[in-house]
Design a protein around this motif. Structure first.
Motif, short mmCIF file in Angstrom:
data_model
loop_
_atom_site.label_atom_id
_atom_site.label_comp_id
_atom_site.label_asym_id
_atom_site.label_seq_id
_atom_site.Cartn_x
_atom_site.Cartn_y
_atom_site.Cartn_z
N UNK A 26 -19.82 -4.43 -12.19
CA UNK A 26 -19.08 -4.87 -13.38
C UNK A 26 -17.57 -4.65 -13.27
N UNK A 27 -17.08 -4.32 -12.07
CA UNK A 27 -15.64 -4.21 -11.90
C UNK A 27 -15.30 -4.42 -10.43
N UNK A 28 -14.89 -5.62 -10.10
CA UNK A 28 -14.42 -5.93 -8.74
C UNK A 28 -13.48 -7.12 -8.85
N UNK A 29 -12.87 -7.48 -7.73
CA UNK A 29 -11.82 -8.49 -7.76
C UNK A 29 -12.00 -9.48 -6.61
N UNK A 30 -11.41 -10.65 -6.78
CA UNK A 30 -11.15 -11.53 -5.64
C UNK A 30 -9.65 -11.75 -5.56
N UNK A 31 -9.12 -11.69 -4.34
CA UNK A 31 -7.69 -11.89 -4.11
C UNK A 31 -7.51 -13.03 -3.12
N UNK A 32 -6.81 -14.07 -3.56
CA UNK A 32 -6.57 -15.20 -2.68
C UNK A 32 -7.84 -15.94 -2.31
N UNK A 33 -7.91 -16.46 -1.06
CA UNK A 33 -6.90 -16.30 0.00
C UNK A 33 -5.56 -16.90 -0.42
N UNK A 34 -4.50 -16.24 0.00
CA UNK A 34 -3.17 -16.57 -0.49
C UNK A 34 -2.77 -18.02 -0.20
N UNK A 36 -4.60 -20.54 -0.51
CA UNK A 36 -5.21 -21.39 -1.53
C UNK A 36 -4.85 -20.96 -2.95
N UNK A 37 -4.72 -19.65 -3.15
CA UNK A 37 -4.44 -19.10 -4.47
C UNK A 37 -3.28 -18.11 -4.35
N UNK A 38 -2.05 -18.59 -4.41
CA UNK A 38 -0.88 -17.72 -4.18
C UNK A 38 -0.82 -16.58 -5.18
N UNK A 39 -0.24 -15.47 -4.74
CA UNK A 39 -0.06 -14.32 -5.61
C UNK A 39 1.15 -14.53 -6.52
N UNK A 40 1.14 -13.82 -7.64
CA UNK A 40 2.18 -13.99 -8.66
C UNK A 40 3.52 -13.48 -8.13
N UNK A 41 4.60 -14.22 -8.36
CA UNK A 41 5.92 -13.75 -7.91
C UNK A 41 6.32 -12.41 -8.50
N UNK A 42 5.85 -12.11 -9.72
CA UNK A 42 6.24 -10.86 -10.39
C UNK A 42 5.36 -9.69 -10.03
N UNK A 43 4.45 -9.84 -9.08
CA UNK A 43 3.51 -8.77 -8.72
C UNK A 43 4.26 -7.56 -8.19
N UNK A 48 -4.46 -7.50 0.46
CA UNK A 48 -5.04 -8.27 1.55
C UNK A 48 -5.91 -9.36 0.94
N UNK A 49 -6.08 -10.45 1.65
CA UNK A 49 -7.00 -11.48 1.17
C UNK A 49 -8.40 -10.88 1.01
N UNK A 50 -9.02 -11.17 -0.11
CA UNK A 50 -10.37 -10.67 -0.39
C UNK A 50 -11.13 -11.76 -1.12
N UNK A 51 -11.61 -12.77 -0.38
CA UNK A 51 -12.19 -13.95 -1.01
C UNK A 51 -13.63 -13.74 -1.48
N UNK A 80 -7.02 -18.81 -11.63
CA UNK A 80 -7.68 -19.86 -10.86
C UNK A 80 -8.62 -19.32 -9.80
N UNK A 81 -8.18 -18.29 -9.05
CA UNK A 81 -9.04 -17.75 -7.99
C UNK A 81 -10.32 -17.19 -8.57
N UNK A 82 -10.21 -16.50 -9.70
CA UNK A 82 -11.40 -15.94 -10.34
C UNK A 82 -12.32 -17.05 -10.84
#
Length: 297
Positions: A26-34, A36-43, A48-51, A80-82
């Protein structure tokens, strides 16, 4: 300057603990891949990519059947990635999004149709600027008709100020990572006592994950287990658990996800408690239609 994240363990152990059918992370994430799904400029950090494919393979290895993805600050309010991962899950995945104060009703409905069932607010210093309290109150009122909840991420020393605000919100609230107490100070510390007081209100839930975040002794997280066990014992119907994969912002001792699963044998050693923690409770919160159907049988 963005901080860089350590890579997650690519070959975690296979847990000895066999999880119940329908177990949920009940608590995990997907990151990118960058690409396809760029990271926020204000991050404030670059993960690391975690598709989705990698997470799905991990869950197969761990014996986990269902997933709740939590939007993280590195993707900002672009969910979008989520949403892509949820769409590819075949109904086994739900999401907790992040939205701007200006989000439209149509955008909220789009997120709901895509499997989102809550929104997250951050009050953690290293993740950037705090969520605006006025926006939190406005958004909580707007998501209430959707049957959503709020997920609140804060550091333990913030709870004294936040608790009165959280108590005014008209939706269920889920506290991330046991409220992030300092495990070296024990379960009698004032910050954890405030969390227990907050949990006396039945609108509040808590995630008994994040042992690797609150520990001060490191693996196998002996100092953190006491907090999770206390919460599961006291509030068995309002606890959730997750891996927190791929463990963003862990600076050393990257967790072994198989070992985190085996930690559940100490956190919820009774089968009935484990069933509630991993199956019944997440179903109630994220798949309420299925929970109601089972209750009516």
């Amino acid at each position: 300057m963005f901080s860089e994240n350590l890579p997650f363990q690519s070959n975690p152990s296979t847990p000895a603990l066999k999880l119940p059918a329908g177990a949920c992370d009940a608590h995990c994430h997907v990151f990118g891949p960058a690409k396809d799904f760029p990271f926020a400029p204000e991050r404030t950090y670059t993960p690391v990519d975690a598709p989705w494919e990698t997470l799905a393979a991990l869950h197969d290895r761990l014996g986990i059947a269902r997933t709740v993805l939590v939007q993280a600050s590195c993707h900002g309010t672009d969910n979008t990635a989520m949403l892509d991962a949820i769409a590819r899950s075949g109904g086994t995945c739900r999401g907790v999004g992040m939205v701007a104060r200006e989000v439209t009703d149509a955008e909220l409905q789009h997120l709901h149709d895509g499997g989102v069932r809550g929104i997250r607010f951050n009050f953690v210093t290293h993740l950037g600027k705090d969520a605006d309290v006025g926006a939190v109150q406005e958004l909580a009122a707007r998501i209430a008709p959707l049957g959503w909840h709020a997920v609140v991420h804060f550091e333990a020393d913030r709870l004294e100020t936040l608790a009165p605000i959280l108590k005014t919100l008209p939706v269920p609230m889920v506290i991330d990572h046991m409220g992030r107490p300092d495990a070296s100070r024990g379960v009698t510390q004032p910050a954890f006592g405030m969390l227990l007081d907050l949990m006396a209100d039945e609108r509040f839930w808590v995630k008994v994950c994040g042992a690797e975040r609150i520990t001060r002794t490191g693996p196998p997280y002996d100092d953190a287990v006491h907090f999770a066990r206390e919460l599961v014992t006291r509030f068995e119907d309002r606890v959730l658990w997750g891996t927190d994969w791929p463990h963003p912002n862990i600076k050393k001792d990257m967790p072994d996800d198989g070992a985190l699963v085996d930690l559940l044998a100490r956190i919820a050693p009774e089968p009935a408690l484990l069933q509630k923690l991993l199956v019944r409770n997440p179903t109630r919160l994220y798949w309420p239609e299925k929970f109601q159907a089972r209750s009516n049988r």
